[in-house]
Write an enzyme that holds these catalytic residues in place. Structure first.
Site, PDB file in Angstrom:
ATOM      1  N   ASP A 145       0.825  -1.211   0.000  1.00 36.58           N
ATOM      2  CA  ASP A 145       0.000   0.000   0.000  1.00 36.58           C
ATOM      3  C   ASP A 145       0.858   1.259   0.000  1.00 36.58           C
ATOM      4  O   ASP A 145       2.081   1.206   0.176  1.00 36.58           O
ATOM      5  CB  ASP A 145      -0.963  -0.019   1.203  1.00 36.58           C
ATOM      6  CG  ASP A 145      -0.292  -0.452   2.507  1.00 36.58           C
ATOM      7  OD1 ASP A 145       0.948  -0.455   2.560  1.00 36.58           O
ATOM      8  OD2 ASP A 145      -0.999  -0.787   3.461  1.00 36.58           O
ATOM      9  N   ASN A 172      -7.676  -2.954  14.206  1.00 33.35           N
ATOM     10  CA  ASN A 172      -9.088  -3.241  13.893  1.00 33.35           C
ATOM     11  C   ASN A 172      -9.220  -4.431  12.937  1.00 33.35           C
ATOM     12  O   ASN A 172     -10.277  -4.641  12.340  1.00 33.35           O
ATOM     13  CB  ASN A 172      -9.768  -1.999  13.300  1.00 33.35           C
ATOM     14  CG  ASN A 172      -9.148  -1.559  11.970  1.00 33.35           C
ATOM     15  OD1 ASN A 172      -8.190  -2.167  11.496  1.00 33.35           O
ATOM     16  ND2 ASN A 172      -9.684  -0.518  11.370  1.00 33.35           N
ATOM     17  N   HIS A 217      -7.437  -4.872  10.150  1.00 33.36           N
ATOM     18  CA  HIS A 217      -7.161  -4.608   8.729  1.00 33.36           C
ATOM     19  C   HIS A 217      -5.833  -5.232   8.308  1.00 33.36           C
ATOM     20  O   HIS A 217      -4.936  -5.432   9.120  1.00 33.36           O
ATOM     21  CB  HIS A 217      -7.246  -3.107   8.398  1.00 33.36           C
ATOM     22  CG  HIS A 217      -6.088  -2.249   8.803  1.00 33.36           C
ATOM     23  ND1 HIS A 217      -6.242  -1.085   9.529  1.00 33.36           N
ATOM     24  CD2 HIS A 217      -4.763  -2.340   8.560  1.00 33.36           C
ATOM     25  CE1 HIS A 217      -5.062  -0.517   9.703  1.00 33.36           C
ATOM     26  NE2 HIS A 217      -4.139  -1.258   9.131  1.00 33.36           N
ATOM     27  N   GLU A 263      -9.757  -1.973   5.141  1.00 36.99           N
ATOM     28  CA  GLU A 263     -10.445  -1.708   6.397  1.00 36.99           C
ATOM     29  C   GLU A 263     -11.664  -2.627   6.541  1.00 36.99           C
ATOM     30  O   GLU A 263     -12.094  -3.251   5.564  1.00 36.99           O
ATOM     31  CB  GLU A 263     -10.886  -0.240   6.421  1.00 36.99           C
ATOM     32  CG  GLU A 263      -9.738   0.768   6.316  1.00 36.99           C
ATOM     33  CD  GLU A 263      -8.988   0.966   7.635  1.00 36.99           C
ATOM     34  OE1 GLU A 263      -9.014   0.070   8.510  1.00 36.99           O
ATOM     35  OE2 GLU A 263      -8.368   2.043   7.793  1.00 36.99           O
TER      36      GLU A 263
END
Ligand code: GLP
Length: 241
Positions: free
Chosen positions: A67, A135, A137, A142
């Protein structure tokens, strides 16, 4: 999924290094999918040390990163391309032309996603390294990202912006969007290596390994991969013992 719980960060990095080195030694032309974040820094240090001391060569290795922040490029020390050069790529004998990233400075986001996605299809990864967001990810996929997603531009969640703010001067400087490989691109890798350390990852690790396979927890898709190894330290593994 194979799970390895280590005593501490160094042992986690060492185990991950052994798996990465095996891939490079077995195939000197391997394609490595690489990740940013603080978690893989210990692994990258071990790769650099091994290259310098034992001559493990990356001359014909190619890499593709997961990313990149939208709006940041090599001139920004917060960009992921800068991070990768600083923490690994400039310290081994890899040809930088063989190291690939989504271009955070691309003007046309859709076109850039298409370009990167086509590139990934031409260079299937022999191993994909992953960190884990608190979380759940992976890369910047996400919660609620479709499992069949490919390279796309995402709006980062508040929790990710907050988590990543520690690496910027202020939270206002954290980009709100990023290019990311999709979950399908990640699952296409022959082998997956995911690492996590620290108490703040314990719940995400639990959800990844023992939870339901659901788009609410992007990393839970890894339960469906044929060759995935998760390596954690004791803190991150506290809920799965
Ligand atoms: C970022 C990256 C992820 C990384 C995560 C965890 O959001 N896009 O690829 O896994 O942070 O980072 P850290 O390793 O610093 O906890």
């Amino acid at each position: 999924m194979k799970v390895i719980i280590c005593k501490n960060y160094d042992e986690m990095s060492q185990k991950a290094f052994e798996i990465m080195k095996e891939v490079v030694i077995n195939n000197p032309r391997a394609v490595l999918g690489l990740a940013t974040g603080t978690t893989p820094i210990g692994l990258y240090q071990k790769m650099i040390k091994d290259h310098k001391e034992n001559g493990t060569s990356y001359k014909n290795i190619r890499t593709a990163n997961l990313d990149e922040y939208k709006g940041l490029g090599l001139e920004s020390d917060q960009s992921y391309i800068y991070f990768m050069r600083d923490n690994l790529l400039s310290h081994i004998d890899i040809d930088l032309n063989n190291t690939h990233f989504a271009n955070g400075l691309a003007e046309d986001g859709d076109k850039e996603c298409e370009r990167y996605n086509a590139l990934l299809e031409q260079m299937p990864r022999d191993i994909q390294l992953l960190g884990l967001g608190s979380n759940g990810h992976i890369a910047f996929n996400e919660p609620n990202t479709p499992f069949d997603s490919q390279t796309h531009l995402v709006d980062l969640t508040e929790s990710t912006i907050k988590d990543n703010a520690r690496l910027f001067n202020s939270i206002d400087e954290v980009p709100r969007q990023a290019f990311t490989m999709g979950l399908k691109n990640i699952m296409d890798a022959k082998k997956i290596l995911i690492i996590a350390n620290g108490k703040n990852k314990a719940q995400a690790v639990y959800n990844t390994v023992k939870g339901e396979v659901t788009e609410l927890v992007p990393a839970s898709i890894l339960q469906l991969h044929k060759d995935c190894t998760l390596i954690v330290d004791e803190d991150a593994g506290a809920l799965i013992k």
